[in-house]
Design an enzyme around this catalytic site. Structure first.
Site, mmCIF file in Angstrom:
data_model
loop_
_atom_site.group_PDB
_atom_site.id
_atom_site.type_symbol
_atom_site.label_atom_id
_atom_site.label_comp_id
_atom_site.label_asym_id
_atom_site.label_seq_id
_atom_site.Cartn_x
_atom_site.Cartn_y
_atom_site.Cartn_z
ATOM 1 N N LYS A 1 0.800 -1.233 0.000
ATOM 2 C CA LYS A 1 0.000 0.000 0.000
ATOM 3 C C LYS A 1 0.832 1.283 0.000
ATOM 4 O O LYS A 1 0.337 2.355 0.367
ATOM 5 C CB LYS A 1 -1.002 0.041 1.169
ATOM 6 C CG LYS A 1 -1.836 -1.205 1.346
ATOM 7 C CD LYS A 1 -2.359 -1.780 0.068
ATOM 8 C CE LYS A 1 -3.411 -0.953 -0.619
ATOM 9 N NZ LYS A 1 -3.737 -1.540 -1.966
ATOM 10 N N SER B 1 -4.420 2.999 4.450
ATOM 11 C CA SER B 1 -4.619 2.350 3.156
ATOM 12 C C SER B 1 -4.638 0.825 3.312
ATOM 13 O O SER B 1 -5.478 0.131 2.723
ATOM 14 C CB SER B 1 -3.497 2.776 2.203
ATOM 15 O OG SER B 1 -3.689 2.219 0.928
ATOM 16 N N HIS C 1 6.806 -7.448 -2.222
ATOM 17 C CA HIS C 1 6.642 -6.730 -0.951
ATOM 18 C C HIS C 1 7.611 -7.287 0.090
ATOM 19 O O HIS C 1 7.492 -6.952 1.282
ATOM 20 C CB HIS C 1 5.213 -6.891 -0.424
ATOM 21 C CG HIS C 1 4.174 -6.181 -1.231
ATOM 22 N ND1 HIS C 1 4.302 -4.886 -1.655
ATOM 23 C CD2 HIS C 1 2.953 -6.594 -1.683
ATOM 24 C CE1 HIS C 1 3.225 -4.523 -2.328
ATOM 25 N NE2 HIS C 1 2.398 -5.543 -2.366
#
Ligand code: A3P
Length: 307
Positions: A59, A150, A120
């Protein structure tokens, strides 16, 4: 006699309900259990020297950076950048889910070089071949408060994440690193410190919001790519929040509705700096700030939480 094609039959089947994953620690970093089934293969992934990696904490503006990079590599041409959805253009390295979706590794195996890859993973879990092959890497970081807001909304709508539960409970878990990919502070610091030793361009979401053209030019310089002004104008335009929100090849609207429940929240939600003010209580802000000061002591890494 059944005259329906298998496609028509599939279209009539209700989408199955998804069992949300659990978090399981991998060398101390919590990851969704569905990703771990593939971990051995991910760890052994053979990067090529021409691979470009885009890494982020979830995010932090991953999709935005992916779109910018794809546009730069395709000379600012929107037609070529609409050739496929984001998941296929720039596969998500560690993604794995047995429910009829190709894994990141499956998609990467089919991709021609030079490949762009999304991850990620915190720096310490990155497959070693990226470092051995001296791959270029772009890390995009976002201030922890907006990142948290988020992530919370994303976890509400994304059934391939554990249920986020209440806002207060999620806030506490985020501060303790009990969310996917672990502690935000460790992630942003781990990549920040590694940029001294490896070819990592470290970009901030807030800087991209403040002056997208300036940050796009930084990425172009890093990729040694020169483009005429008109092409850069095109990139600025087509990678804006509004353009990407309306583009099915970058807004994740191709993800089945039983996975991304857009009635709860949309993937392209707000795209702003400072939205945290609409969610943090005064006490949460103080707790976040105290924790931030403690964890970032001694580091030159600084974030802006408003513009
Ligand atoms: P919000 O939830 O705050 O709106 P990621 O791609 O890493 O999952 O990050 C998603 C976040 O980046 C979402 O934030 C999304 O709206 C925002 N985003 C995506 N494209 C953007 C753009 N072109 N400009 C600004 N923000 C963008």
């Amino acid at each position: 006699m059944n005259t329906m094609s298998s496609c028509e039959e599939a279209a009539q089947d209700p989408l199955p309900e998804i069992r949300r994953p659990r978090l399981v620690p991998l060398r101390g970093v919590p990851l969704p259990d569905i990703f771990l089934q593939n971990w051995e293969a991910v760890e052994k992934f053979q990067a090529k020297p021409t691979d470009l990696l885009i890494a982020t904490y979830p995010k932090a503006g991953t999709t935005w950076m992916q779109e910018i990079v794809d546009f730069i590599l395709h000379d600012g041409d929107p037609v070529r950048c609409r050739r496929a959805d984001m998941q296929s253009r720039i596969p998500f390295l560690e993604f794995a889910y047995s429910g009829h979706m190709p894994s990141g590794l499956d998609l990467l195996a089919k991709l021609a070089s030079p490949r762009v890859i999304k991850t990620h993973l915190p720096f310490q879990l990155l497959p070693k071949s990226f470092l051995e092959q001296k791959c270029k890497m772009i890390y995009c970081a976002r201030n922890g408060k907006d990142n948290l807001v988020s992530f919370y909304h994303f976890d509400l709508m994304n059934k391939l994440q554990p249920d986020p539960g209440s806002w207060e409970g999620y806030f506490q878990r985020y501060l303790h690193g009990n969310v996917s990919y672990g502690l935000w502070h460790d992630h942003v610091k781990g990549w920040w410190e590694s940029k001294e030793r490896f070819p990592i361009l470290y970009i901030f979401y807030e800087d991209m919001k403040e002056d997208p053209r300036r940050e796009i030019l930084k990425v172009m310089t890093f990729l040694r790519k020169e483009l005429p002004d008109a092409a850069v104008d095109n990139i600025v335009h087509h990678t804006s929040f509004q353009s990407m929100k309306g583009n099915p090849m970058s807004n994740y609207s191709t993800v089945p509705a039983n996975i991304f429940d857009t009635s709860v929240s949309s993937f392209m939600r707000k795209g702003e700096v400072g939205d945290w003010k609409n969610y943090f209580t005064v006490a949460q802000d103080e707790a976040f700030e105290d924790d931030y000061q403690r964890r970032t002591r001694g580091s030159a890494l600084r974030f802006r939480t408003v513009l």
